[in-house]
Design a protein around this motif. Structure first.
Motif, mmCIF file in Angstrom:
data_model
loop_
_atom_site.group_PDB
_atom_site.id
_atom_site.type_symbol
_atom_site.label_atom_id
_atom_site.label_comp_id
_atom_site.label_asym_id
_atom_site.label_seq_id
_atom_site.Cartn_x
_atom_site.Cartn_y
_atom_site.Cartn_z
ATOM 1 N N PHE A 55 25.492 0.573 22.006
ATOM 2 C CA PHE A 55 24.927 1.913 22.171
ATOM 3 C C PHE A 55 25.508 2.875 21.124
ATOM 4 O O PHE A 55 24.849 3.845 20.730
ATOM 5 C CB PHE A 55 25.136 2.442 23.604
ATOM 6 N N ILE A 56 26.745 2.627 20.659
ATOM 7 C CA ILE A 56 27.306 3.470 19.601
ATOM 8 C C ILE A 56 26.505 3.304 18.313
ATOM 9 O O ILE A 56 26.144 4.281 17.645
ATOM 10 C CB ILE A 56 28.791 3.120 19.356
ATOM 11 N N MET A 57 26.195 2.059 17.978
ATOM 12 C CA MET A 57 25.456 1.804 16.736
ATOM 13 C C MET A 57 24.005 2.256 16.822
ATOM 14 O O MET A 57 23.342 2.429 15.790
ATOM 15 C CB MET A 57 25.526 0.314 16.381
ATOM 16 N N ASP A 58 23.505 2.457 18.035
ATOM 17 C CA ASP A 58 22.137 2.944 18.194
ATOM 18 C C ASP A 58 22.030 4.448 17.913
ATOM 19 O O ASP A 58 20.925 4.964 17.726
ATOM 20 C CB ASP A 58 21.628 2.656 19.612
ATOM 21 N N THR A 59 23.156 5.142 17.926
ATOM 22 C CA THR A 59 23.129 6.576 17.631
ATOM 23 C C THR A 59 22.970 6.772 16.127
ATOM 24 O O THR A 59 23.388 5.921 15.331
ATOM 25 C CB THR A 59 24.424 7.266 18.113
ATOM 26 N N PRO A 60 22.374 7.896 15.693
ATOM 27 C CA PRO A 60 22.121 8.117 14.254
ATOM 28 C C PRO A 60 23.387 8.076 13.386
ATOM 29 O O PRO A 60 23.348 7.583 12.257
ATOM 30 C CB PRO A 60 21.483 9.511 14.218
ATOM 31 N N LEU A 61 24.504 8.572 13.907
ATOM 32 C CA LEU A 61 25.740 8.640 13.120
ATOM 33 C C LEU A 61 26.758 7.580 13.511
ATOM 34 O O LEU A 61 27.865 7.556 12.974
ATOM 35 C CB LEU A 61 26.370 10.034 13.253
ATOM 36 N N GLY A 62 26.420 6.728 14.460
ATOM 37 C CA GLY A 62 27.337 5.668 14.853
ATOM 38 C C GLY A 62 28.668 6.217 15.367
ATOM 39 O O GLY A 62 28.704 7.102 16.231
ATOM 40 N N PHE A 63 29.769 5.714 14.817
ATOM 41 C CA PHE A 63 31.093 6.141 15.266
ATOM 42 C C PHE A 63 31.423 7.575 14.861
ATOM 43 O O PHE A 63 32.402 8.143 15.336
ATOM 44 C CB PHE A 63 32.167 5.196 14.708
ATOM 45 N N ASP A 64 30.621 8.167 13.998
ATOM 46 C CA ASP A 64 30.823 9.557 13.587
ATOM 47 C C ASP A 64 30.050 10.531 14.465
ATOM 48 O O ASP A 64 29.988 11.727 14.163
ATOM 49 C CB ASP A 64 30.402 9.749 12.127
ATOM 50 N N THR A 65 29.477 10.055 15.542
ATOM 51 C CA THR A 65 28.739 10.914 16.472
ATOM 52 C C THR A 65 29.706 11.768 17.281
ATOM 53 O O THR A 65 30.686 11.263 17.852
ATOM 54 C CB THR A 65 27.891 10.069 17.439
ATOM 55 N N TYR A 66 29.432 13.065 17.344
ATOM 56 C CA TYR A 66 30.245 13.958 18.173
ATOM 57 C C TYR A 66 29.777 13.870 19.626
ATOM 58 O O TYR A 66 28.573 13.879 19.897
ATOM 59 C CB TYR A 66 30.149 15.401 17.677
ATOM 60 N N VAL A 67 30.742 13.811 20.538
ATOM 61 C CA VAL A 67 30.409 13.584 21.949
ATOM 62 C C VAL A 67 30.248 14.885 22.727
ATOM 63 O O VAL A 67 29.828 14.861 23.888
ATOM 64 C CB VAL A 67 31.488 12.709 22.626
ATOM 65 N N GLY A 68 30.600 16.032 22.120
ATOM 66 C CA GLY A 68 30.492 17.303 22.829
ATOM 67 C C GLY A 68 31.701 17.578 23.699
ATOM 68 O O GLY A 68 32.597 16.750 23.865
ATOM 69 N N ASP A 69 31.721 18.768 24.275
ATOM 70 C CA ASP A 69 32.832 19.173 25.131
ATOM 71 C C ASP A 69 32.918 18.274 26.352
ATOM 72 O O ASP A 69 31.965 18.147 27.110
ATOM 73 C CB ASP A 69 32.630 20.633 25.555
ATOM 74 N N ARG A 70 34.089 17.628 26.506
ATOM 75 C CA ARG A 70 34.344 16.697 27.616
ATOM 76 C C ARG A 70 33.356 15.523 27.612
ATOM 77 O O ARG A 70 33.109 14.902 28.639
ATOM 78 C CB ARG A 70 34.301 17.439 28.961
ATOM 79 N N GLY A 71 32.742 15.238 26.448
ATOM 80 C CA GLY A 71 31.815 14.104 26.338
ATOM 81 C C GLY A 71 30.463 14.360 26.938
ATOM 82 O O GLY A 71 29.759 13.415 27.327
#
Length: 639
Positions: free
Chosen positions: A513-529
């Protein structure tokens, strides 16, 4: 501790002074100042010297102004400096200052009047200009010193916060702790330039003006003394209310901040319960309370400011009336002396007013200092150990462990060994003490009775940071930081490579699911995820726990937010990871712990029984009841 009544006169006097003059407040302010300003002692020495220079320039400016008035009015100007007194303050007074300074400047009665006025007035202007320049640098240096000292106080206070146990943060609101750092710590070290200027330059200027006026007019001296006494009286009347208002203002601000934080961090709950109007009402109440407090503070400030203006105006009127009387009625002074009298009046009253105002500002600093001092003097209830630890070799043992929370027993007489490589599961009804059991293993709390040992050594002897690095922890509430997925997985782990992060993500069934995001591991999760789903947050938390290859893994309902398929995948990964790792698992779903080496059944703080899943099904009534209850729930959910 029993407080005995004072017996000696000195003790009685000291207690009276402490109460009357708030010596405790001054002591706490001095504690912060002497502790955190010490690294900047060179700055304070330079600041002191700059203020002395301001005083010297102020004396010169006064002398040049007197010479300007003398030259402007055409009063008698002595032609030879050699016939004048030596350069001594005690040899100069209001009647001869202008004449004396003109003599030093070489101005005589034959000197062109315009040139005389231009020279004396120009030097007065240059003195003013130099005072402005020196004051600018002194103010900048004072701000630098205040900010630097405040930074040290804030950092030290945060470090002190971090030394406290979880219990401290459970008892204190986050907003209040933040307010103590932001508002109180900054206020307790502010305005060093104004303090030094007020308590160094002002007394020296008052002394200087006193010495040059005492030989000329006791009426002027008496007026100055009355002004000083009146300013002091106003200061005494208003300083206590200002200090009380400062403390109240800080408390109100802290409460308001806490309310805001609660509303923002619990926004899902607010929205779910349609509680927007309720939260708006709470914020409105906080704003109104702050408004009342600030208006009261503004009124006190205006009473102080306008009161001092009235006092200064009254003294000015007295001096003006006396000067006019001496000039027009008795004709004992000339126009030059009259004008200089009026000028000196404004000059001597200003430092008196500033000195009193500085004392009021000091009360604000004392109010802030006392709030900060309160936390600095709190001692951690989980004291730091001194022994380092890097490896876990054999076992963790609970020896007659008991824990109480506000005299209410949470755990009692716990005796248990957790051997290296074992997977231990804690089960039991809500409130049985499972979370406290784990928190004590992490040394978030210390036992009130008995001890917990690792490899035969009491946990209290180890350095807390060293000891906790042995653990990887996944809590029931997956709290992530407002950063990238990579930063969250590698949180506080130095030297972690991308390869290790990838492996941890795969172990936690999070990689896909991380790799499915546009930025992968560089995706920001937001406040408290908040940008991730509950199951995604939990899997990121699991990856964070295992990325550093911890020797002991603690999981508090680690799979509670996962769907059935993800749970099965994570369980497989966890089983593989824990083959060479000690694991302590809290679980309400018994299906997730049936393969544990040892299942510990807790009820009301007691260990009811422990053993394997099959052993407990045969002999433990509570475990049978828990298992049956969950089986019935699972059966009903499939219908």
């Amino acid at each position: 501790m029993i407080a005995f009544a004072p017996k000696t006169f000195k003790e009685k006097l000291y207690r009276r002074l402490v109460k009357r003059w708030n010596l405790t407040g001054y002591q706490r302010f001095w504690y912060l100042f002497s502790t955190y300003a010490r690294p900047y002692w060179k700055c304070f020495v330079l600041l002191f010297l700059l203020n002395l220079l301001i005083f010297v320039l102020g004396m010169l400016q006064t002398g040049f102004t007197g010479a300007t008035i003398t030259a402007l009015t055409g009063s008698d100007m002595t032609g030879s400096a050699d016939q004048l007194p030596a350069i001594r303050v005690m040899g100069i007074n209001l009647n001869n200052m202008g004449t004396t300074v003109n003599g030093w400047l070489g101005i005589t009665e034959s000197t062109d009047k315009f040139k005389a006025v231009f020279l004396a007035g120009g030097l007065a202007f240059v003195s003013d200009l130099l005072i402005a320049i020196v004051t600018f640098f002194a103010s900048w240096l004072g701000a630098y010193t205040s900010q630097s000292t405040g930074n040290l106080v804030q950092l030290s206070l945060f470090r002190h916060y971090m030394s406290f146990s979880i219990g401290f943060f459970n008892k204190n609101k986050a907003g209040q702790l933040i307010s103590r750092m932001e508002s109180d710590a900054g206020s307790s070290t502010g305005g060093y330039q104004s303090l030094i200027n007020g308590f160094v330059v002002c007394p020296l200027m008052i002394l200087f003006f006193f010495m040059i006026t005492v030989q000329a007019s006791w009426v002027l001296v008496a007026a100055v003394v009355v002004a000083g006494f009146t300013h002091h009286l106003l200061t005494m009347l208003i300083s206590k209310p200002i200090q009380i208002n400062t403390k109240k203002s800080l408390n109100i601000s802290a409460g308001y901040r806490s309310t805001l934080m609660e509303a923002f961090t619990a926004i899902r709950v607010v929205k779910s319960f349609a509680a927007e109007d309720f939260e708006i009402a709470r914020i409105k109440a906080g704003i109104q309370e702050m408004f009342k407090n600030r208006m009261w503070g503004s009124m006190l400030s205006n009473i102080q400011g306008q009161g001092r203006k009235v006092i200064n105006g009254t003294v000015s009127l007295i001096i003006l009336s006396f000067s006019a009387y001496e000039l027009f009625v008795t004709k004992r002074i000339n126009t030059s002396s009259c004008l200089f009298f009026v000028y000196i009046c404004n000059k001597v009253v200003a430092p008196i007013s500033q000195l009193s105002g500085t004392f009021i500002n000091l009360q604000t600093l004392i109010g802030s200092s006392q709030r900060v001092y309160k936390y600095f003097k709190m001692m951690p209830d989980v004291p730091e150990g001194t022994k380092p630890i890097e490896q876990f070799h054999s076992e963790i043992e609970y020896q007659n462990v008991g824990f109480f929370y506000e005299k209410k027993p949470v755990l009692q007489n716990i005796n248990l060994k957790i051997k290296k490589g074992e997977t231990i599961a804690l089960v039991g009804p809500s409130g049985a003490g499972k979370s406290t059991f784990v928190d004590m293993a992490l040394r978030f709390y210390d036992p009130k009775e008995g001890s917990i040992c690792i490899d035969g050594t009491d946990l209290r002897k180890f350095k807390q940071a060293d000891y906790r690095r042995l653990f990887g922890v996944v809590s029931q509430e997956s709290i992530l930081f407002n950063a990238t997925i990579r930063e969250n997985i590698g949180y506080a782990r130095e030297g972690i490579t991308q390869e290790q992060i990838d492996i941890a993500a795969k172990v936690a069934n999070a990689y896909d699911f991380i790799m499915d995001t546009p930025l992968g591991f560089d995706t920001y999760v937001g406040d408290r995820g908040i940008r991730l789903s509950g199951g995604q947050r939990q899997r990121i938390a699991i990856a964070r726990a295992v990325v550093g290859n911890p020797q002991i893994l603690i999981m508090d309902e680690a799979t509670s937010s996962l769907d059935s398929e993800s749970e099965r995948e994570v369980q497989k990964a966890i089983k593989q990871v824990t083959q060479n790792m000690t694991a302590i698992i809290i679980a309400h779903r018994l299906s997730t712990v049936v393969h544990a080496h040892k299942i510990v059944v807790l009820e009301k703080g007691h260990v009811v029984d422990f053993g394997s899943h099959h052993e407990l099904l045969e002999r433990c009534d509570l475990y049978q009841s828990l298992y049956k209850h969950q089986f019935e729930i699972q059966e009903s959910s499939t219908v």
